[in-house]
Structures are given as C-alpha cells and as structure tokens.
Enzyme design. Structure first.
Site, PDB file in Angstrom:
ATOM      1  N   GLU A 153       0.643  -1.297  -0.074  1.00  0.00           N
ATOM      2  CA  GLU A 153       0.150  -0.239  -0.009  1.00  0.00           C
ATOM      3  C   GLU A 153       0.860   1.391   0.116  1.00  0.00           C
ATOM      4  O   GLU A 153       0.672   1.918   0.877  1.00  0.00           O
ATOM      5  CB  GLU A 153      -1.067  -0.004   1.071  1.00  0.00           C
ATOM      6  CG  GLU A 153      -1.948  -1.073   1.024  1.00  0.00           C
ATOM      7  CD  GLU A 153      -2.963  -1.170   2.172  1.00  0.00           C
ATOM      8  OE1 GLU A 153      -3.849  -1.902   2.103  1.00  0.00           O
ATOM      9  OE2 GLU A 153      -2.666  -0.573   3.387  1.00  0.00           O
ATOM     10  N   GLU A 312      -6.983  -7.366  -1.172  1.00  0.00           N
ATOM     11  CA  GLU A 312      -7.590  -7.470   0.180  1.00  0.00           C
ATOM     12  C   GLU A 312      -8.738  -7.056   0.224  1.00  0.00           C
ATOM     13  O   GLU A 312      -9.269  -5.825  -0.457  1.00  0.00           O
ATOM     14  CB  GLU A 312      -6.546  -6.619   1.104  1.00  0.00           C
ATOM     15  CG  GLU A 312      -5.221  -6.867   1.432  1.00  0.00           C
ATOM     16  CD  GLU A 312      -4.371  -5.919   2.241  1.00  0.00           C
ATOM     17  OE1 GLU A 312      -4.890  -5.277   3.091  1.00  0.00           O
ATOM     18  OE2 GLU A 312      -3.287  -6.073   2.148  1.00  0.00           O
ATOM     19  N   GLU A 360      -4.360  -4.472  14.604  1.00  0.00           N
ATOM     20  CA  GLU A 360      -5.273  -4.866  14.190  1.00  0.00           C
ATOM     21  C   GLU A 360      -6.212  -6.191  14.501  1.00  0.00           C
ATOM     22  O   GLU A 360      -6.978  -6.857  13.618  1.00  0.00           O
ATOM     23  CB  GLU A 360      -4.927  -4.963  12.400  1.00  0.00           C
ATOM     24  CG  GLU A 360      -4.735  -3.838  11.780  1.00  0.00           C
ATOM     25  CD  GLU A 360      -4.469  -3.859  10.219  1.00  0.00           C
ATOM     26  OE1 GLU A 360      -5.342  -3.703   9.609  1.00  0.00           O
ATOM     27  OE2 GLU A 360      -3.304  -4.254   9.978  1.00  0.00           O
ATOM     28  N   LYS A 361      -6.214  -6.420  15.739  1.00  0.00           N
ATOM     29  CA  LYS A 361      -6.700  -7.602  16.361  1.00  0.00           C
ATOM     30  C   LYS A 361      -8.240  -7.573  16.179  1.00  0.00           C
ATOM     31  O   LYS A 361      -8.555  -8.533  16.395  1.00  0.00           O
ATOM     32  CB  LYS A 361      -6.288  -7.758  17.702  1.00  0.00           C
ATOM     33  CG  LYS A 361      -6.628  -6.572  18.733  1.00  0.00           C
ATOM     34  CD  LYS A 361      -5.802  -7.079  20.195  1.00  0.00           C
ATOM     35  CE  LYS A 361      -5.926  -5.777  21.183  1.00  0.00           C
ATOM     36  NZ  LYS A 361      -4.849  -4.824  20.527  1.00  0.00           N
ATOM     37  N   HIS A 363      -9.824  -6.621  13.751  1.00  0.00           N
ATOM     38  CA  HIS A 363      -9.944  -6.556  12.024  1.00  0.00           C
ATOM     39  C   HIS A 363     -10.489  -7.763  11.791  1.00  0.00           C
ATOM     40  O   HIS A 363      -9.990  -9.012  12.239  1.00  0.00           O
ATOM     41  CB  HIS A 363      -8.907  -6.345  11.395  1.00  0.00           C
ATOM     42  CG  HIS A 363      -9.095  -5.945   9.866  1.00  0.00           C
ATOM     43  ND1 HIS A 363      -9.372  -7.100   9.059  1.00  0.00           N
ATOM     44  CD2 HIS A 363      -8.858  -4.949   9.082  1.00  0.00           C
ATOM     45  CE1 HIS A 363      -9.545  -6.511   7.580  1.00  0.00           C
ATOM     46  NE2 HIS A 363      -9.145  -5.253   7.819  1.00  0.00           N
TER      47      HIS A 363
END
Length: 706
Positions: A153, A312, A360-361, A363
């Site tokens: 990204e 993604e 990002e747990k 997510h």
C-alpha cells in the site's frame, strides 16, 4: 505492461494475507487443513516479516519461510510472496535514524507502526534492495510461487517526506524536469510574492510557511513524492524480474478515492505486471456498495481494461474507522462477487486467521476468533465453493457503457488552499456523478484526460480543474466526432503548472462547451438555489436527439449537495456561475440566487456531437434527471425496468459470456435476460430464461447462451 496472471493459478484467486509468524508452527497444520476445506487457492505471505528474515544486519533466517512455502505447496496452495520492505526492523532505524520520515511541519516520526520510511533515504533503498535480492535468489524457483508482492500500500500511511535527503532529491528532480532556474521560475510563477530562485540549490520542499505556499511548488512536490515512491517500487521490481523471470510482480493499490489520494495510479498501472487492489467499505452512511463498484471500475481502468486482482478486502468489520460494524449476512459474498463482475480474477482478504495481538486484532478475518462454528466461517466456505463454480469467468473482460474522465494530479491541484469555495471537492463530485450513473445501471470505465475516448457514446467529466492543452484537444475531438460530453463546473481552469489559461473561464474547455464564465459565485454554507427548465429557447435546449425534453421524477435527493429531482425543477448548492453562452443553448436556468435568470445547464452542438455543461452542484438524484436527457443524446436507452440497487454487469470470460446480478435490496428482484438469451445460473446450477429472479441480498451469475 501487458496483463500477466499469477503463475500456476488455474482457478480464481481465493485466500488472504497469511501471517503464520504470529502463531506456533503446530497451528500451521490446522491452517492448511482449514484452507483446503474453504477452497483457498492462494495466500499472501511475508509482507511484514523483515525482522524475522533478517534479525540482525546481514544475518538471514529463511528456515521458517522455507517450511511454510513447502507446506503450502504440499497442499496445493499458491503463494503471493511479499518483499517485506514496508516495515524495516528496529535495528535498521537504530543504525539509520535519518531514514525516518519528516512531516511538513518538521516533526520526525518514530518507529513503532508500519510505513515509517523516507523514500529518498539511500540507506533504506540499499537495505530494501538487499533483502529483495536475497528473497529472489532463494525462492525464484519454488514451485509454490505464483506472484511477487512488493512492499504494501504505497502512499499509506506516509505519502511524502520533507527531510533534507528529500530536499536534495527534489532539487535533482526539478533540474531534470525544468533544466534551468529560469524555466522553473516561469512555470511556478515565482514573480508573485517575490519568490524568484537564482539556482536550484535555493529550493526546499514546500514545508510549513507563514501563509499559503506557492501552489505550483506544492503540486510539483506531490508529483515528486509520487514519483519517488514509484522509483522504490521499480527498483525492487527490476531485481525480481532479473532474478525471478516469468513470475509477475505487483504491489497492492488502493484506488478508491475514499482510501488514498496521493498516488497517480495511471502512472503506476503501467509499471506492474498485474494490477492488484485493496478495498475496504467506508462506513460513513453512504451506500457502500456504490463506492465498491466505483473502486472496482477504477481499478479495471487503471489495468487498461484487463483483468486485475482484489488482493485485500474484509470478511466483516474492520478496526480503524470510528465505528466498525459487522457485515450483514451475505454481504461478504455480494462484495466479493461485485469485484469479480467488474474485472477481478479473484477475491482475497486481510487476513486468513484473526490476530490476537497488535493494532488490527479486531479486524475481521477468514478464520475469526469465534472459529469454525461461526457465521463468517460458514460464509467463507460457501464463497470458496461459489468461486469454484464460476471459474470460467477468469481472464474475462467487463463491458462498459460510458466513461468518466479522472485525473489524480488535477485532484491534487484543486485540493490546495485558497480556492473559491472550500465546499467544492473533486472527490465528492466524482462520487456523486458516479452514483448517478450507477443508478442508471451504466457500467463505467475511467479514463485519463488525454486518453482516446471514441469507444464511448457518453463521457462524463465530474472534476477536471487542471486541464492541459492536450486534454482539451482530446475532449473537443471526441465531441466533434460524434460523442456526448457532460462537464461539471470548475473544470478546464488551469494548466499543468496551476496557471489559469489565458482568457475567460473555462479555459481549455470553453470552445467545446460553447460558453464563457464571467465569474464564480459560490454559495454560503447551507444555501441552496433553484433551477427551472428553460423550455428549449433555441430549439436545442430541451435535450435529446430529436429536440424533445427528457426527464424522470425523483422525490428525494439521494446524493450529497442539492438536486431534489422533478422533470422541471431542481435544487442545487455550493456553487453558481455567471455563464455567457457562445453558441451553446440554455437547458436549465437559475430561478434564484446570485446568478438568477442566467444559464445553469447548457448544451452545445459541435461537429457531430454534443457537449453539456453543469455550472452548479446537483446531487445524485438531480443529476439523474439531467442524465436521462444526456443519455438520450448519446443514444443510450433507459433501463427503467431494473430496480434501484440491483447491479447488472456483463463480463466475457474465456469460456463464454457471464451476467452478474447483485441484489443489494431486501426484496426479490426480477431482471430480464438480454435479448432472447437463455443460460445457466452457475451458483445453483439451474437453467434460466426470460426473467431471472434473485432473492433479496442474493447474487446470481448466469452463463449466457444466445
């Protein structure tokens, strides 16, 4: 570059980012067993693994990655292998603190997240090249390798650095671009406010200044920052091409205007072997499926119409927005299949197994914290089977009905300070025009302003503040040769250096539009103006090829801004102009406001075509009323039989032609098949003819037989 599919992938790509370093190795066996159960065909690996692959400078540990790739290959799973250069290790920053980026305000950012990189740092470039070369030499021949994935990204979270290394790099870039200080001074208009430079060594990045900085300098720095990131990508790509020939190289874009504004994806699309994209729903109250369709159409266009790859998206909620709702039942499949309808050769996710630690747990993931006894897992398994049933669509192309002209560099220029109204936003105009086209069930290609446009009966220009001479000529030629053009306000205003074109507005577009603008009259916050139909005052104004007015009826304004729809009355906000027709006919006039009685919407016949101009901000419904007339000019038939929020997209694959019907409503929709076609609905295996019934929230994919 021509499209190169992932090597050895014979089905649609299905899987996600796999970060096994977060788990004990005994978990890997369970992972690959469940991947096979779900129908996973490819995973991305190694993207954030630099600290594990090179725990100390020059000392490498590839054993764990060897075991991982061997395990995946043994279970028939292909690998998109990352170069881990988005996240240099802590030891690197200890040795090279100058490689940390500096903000425009002079703050040096710290290590502790991802993407903390000065792209001009020689130390970073050398280290990135070294780890990339190590990976390429070791894994070029690995049988699991399908695709190389450089970095992650680009442009997010750091799009530009303002340190001294970047200052030196910027001066070299300017010297190559302009040759002499005099040429730069002319381009930047440095006579204003006494900013003239006597040499390139006097120029710094456009750091924080007491008041507004030179806009031409700001624009060039945005170009430089984008080009510098691209230099980093191509350096790694070239190493991979040299040492791993035959394996395509990509990097994951973020083309949605809601997610990245700093990258010129037209330029980047030419540098990858396979365009790939990340897309996440922005839960800000908008119709998220429209944003998704727009991002997919834009990605396909960056790929030149070739297939691309969704690398993604999320199975359910994300973790980084103010509020992160879960996706409704069936929404994950609708999202995935909508991307595939619009050109993706698969549906990949972030990530495979939901993390227990880190930022990002929360997510969502293919394998959630709830495990396999969960709705998300059951939907993942069902989606894997559905993708297997539509495998024939791979490699196919999506048919478009119209084009939208879009330019990231124009967006950068328009977004700078001291414009006539802070309420006018290029992204908002692009979003709203796209929504109006979507609601007319038109599939859209996006096009660079200088691209050939003759294939499209309709071309829409929602926001092209920066319009170079070549773009102006291209749009004029398109109309003269029979095209229908629709242009929104504040387009055609400046050249590539942010200098106003000589003469009246709208500069580069005034001849094709057949008008001039004496001055802009932006509206106050919350103010609205009314528009009324002019009644075809010159025989041209009512629209349509036969001179008759079109117009449907909408009671509500579904888009941002004004535009409540009625065939003879509209409302608008934000912007008005004093338009003077110079050959154009008036279709709508201002009923009130600062431009009362003057033209609001015009139509100009030029050569064999027609150019329309909208001088105010209409919402999606108001634009829908107008588009009915514009589409009649373009010879595009109305598709009133299709329900709102039901997508119908055609994609021709290597084994036939496919019709995707995606129902975003809660009610059953009945959609006619084209012409006399029959076919087989692939997700159910049922034959279909006549009208296709799709349940509320459902998806159908029909292989057509004429």
């Amino acid at each position: 570059m021509p499209y190169t599919p992932p090597q050895g992938l014979t089905r649609l790509a299905f899987g996600g980012d796999y970060n096994p370093e977060q788990w004990p190795e005994e978990v890997w066996q369970e992972d690959v067993r469940l991947m096979r159960e779900a129908g996973v065909t490819m995973v991305s690996a190694g993207i954030f693994s630099w600290a594990l692959l090179e725990p100390e400078p020059g000392r490498h540990d590839f054993g764990w990655l060897d075991r991982l790739l061997d395990l995946l290959h043994a279970h028939g799973i292909r690998v998109d292998l990352g170069t881990p250069t988005v996240a240099p290790p802590a030891w690197f920053y200890r040795a090279h603190p100058e490689a940390l980026p500096v903000t425009r305000e002079g703050v040096r950012l710290s290590f502790g997240s991802r993407g903390a990189i000065c792209p001009s740092s020689a130390a970073y470039r050398d280290a990135a090249a070294a780890i990339t070369e190590q990976l390429a030499r070791r894994y070029a021949g690995h049988p699991a390798l399908a695709l190389w994935h450089v970095h992650n990204e680009y442009g997010v979270p750091v799009s530009a650095c303002y340190c001294d290394s970047c200052a030196e790099h910027f001066r070299r870039w300017l010297r190559a671009r302009y040759g002499t200080p005099d040429a730069l001074n002319a381009a930047w208009g440095t006579a204003f406010w006494g900013q003239r430079y006597g040499g390139f060594d006097q120029i710094d990045p456009p750091r924080a200044t007491p008041t507004v900085c030179n806009p031409a300098q700001r624009l060039d720095y945005a170009r430089f920052a984008d080009a510098t990131l691209r230099e980093n990508f191509t350096a790694e790509r070239d190493i991979l091409h040299r040492l791993s020939p035959g394996i395509p190289v990509t990097t994951n874009f973020m083309t949605a205007l809601s997610q990245c504004s700093s990258i010129d994806y037209w330029a980047w699309g030419r540098e990858v072997d396979l365009v790939s994209n990340d897309h996440y729903l922005i839960t800000d109250g908008r119709r998220t499926h429209v944003n998704l369709a727009m991002a997919a159409d834009l990605t396909r266009s960056v790929a030149g119409g070739s297939p691309w790859l969704l690398l993604e998206h999320s199975t359910s909620g994300v973790s980084w927005q103010p509020r992160n709702p879960a996706k409704a039942p069936g929404e994950m499949a609708r999202n995935s299949l909508a991307h595939i309808a619009r050109g993706s050769d698969g549906a990949m996710f972030f990530q495979w197994r939901q993390s227990r630690r880190g930022a990002e747990k929360f997510h969502s993931a293919m394998l959630p914290q709830a495990g396999t006894d969960s709705r998300v897992w059951r939907e993942v398994v069902r989606l894997g089977a559905d993708l297997e049933s539509i495998a024939g669509v791979a490699g196919g192309t999506t048919a478009a009905d119209a084009a939208v002209v879009w330019d990231w560099q124009s967006w950068w220029a328009q977004s700078l300070e001291w414009r006539p109204s802070e309420d006018h936003d290029a992204r908002e105009r692009a979003d709203t025009f796209y929504e109006a086209l979507y609601d007319r069930h038109l599939t859209v290609d996006f096009a660079h302003p200088e691209a050939g446009l003759s294939a499209y009966p309709l071309v829409v220009v929602p926001a092209l503040y920066l319009t170079g001479a070549a773009a102006g000529r291209s749009l004029r030629r398109y109309v003269e040769q029979g095209g229908t053009l629709l242009v929104s306000y504040f387009s055609g205003i400046v050249d590539e250096h942010d200098a106003v074109h000589p003469g009246p507005y709208p500069g580069a577009l005034r001849d094709v539009l057949g008008l001039t603008v004496e001055e802009f009259s932006p509206l106050g916050e919350g103010d609205r103006v009314g528009l009324r139909r002019a009644g075809g005052t010159d025989g041209d104004g009512a629209g349509g090829r036969d001179g008759r007015g079109g117009g449907g009826h909408n009671d509500n304004d579904g888009g941002s801004g004004g535009g409540a729809g009625h065939p003879d009355r509209l409302t608008a906000d934000v912007w008005t102009e004093s338009v003077v027709p110079r050959g154009a006919g008036t279709v709508w006039t201002y009923a009130d406001g600062p431009a009362a009685g003057r033209p609001a919407v015009t139509r100009h016949r030029l050569g064999r075509g027609t150019a329309w101009y909208v001088s105010t901000r209409l919402g999606a419904d108001g634009l829908g009323v107008l588009l009915r007339e514009v589409c009649a000019d373009a010879g595009i038939p109305a598709r009133d039989e299709l329900p709102r929020d039901v997508e119908v997209v055609r994609r021709a694959g290597g084994t036939g032609e496919y019709l995707f019907v995606i129902n975003h409503t809660g009610a059953e929709a009945k959609v006619p098949l084209p012409g006399r076609a029959t076919g087989t609905e692939l997700l159910s295996g049922e034959p279909v003819s006549g009208r296709l019934a799709v349940a509320g929230g459902g998806v159908a994919v029909v292989r057509l037989q004429e």
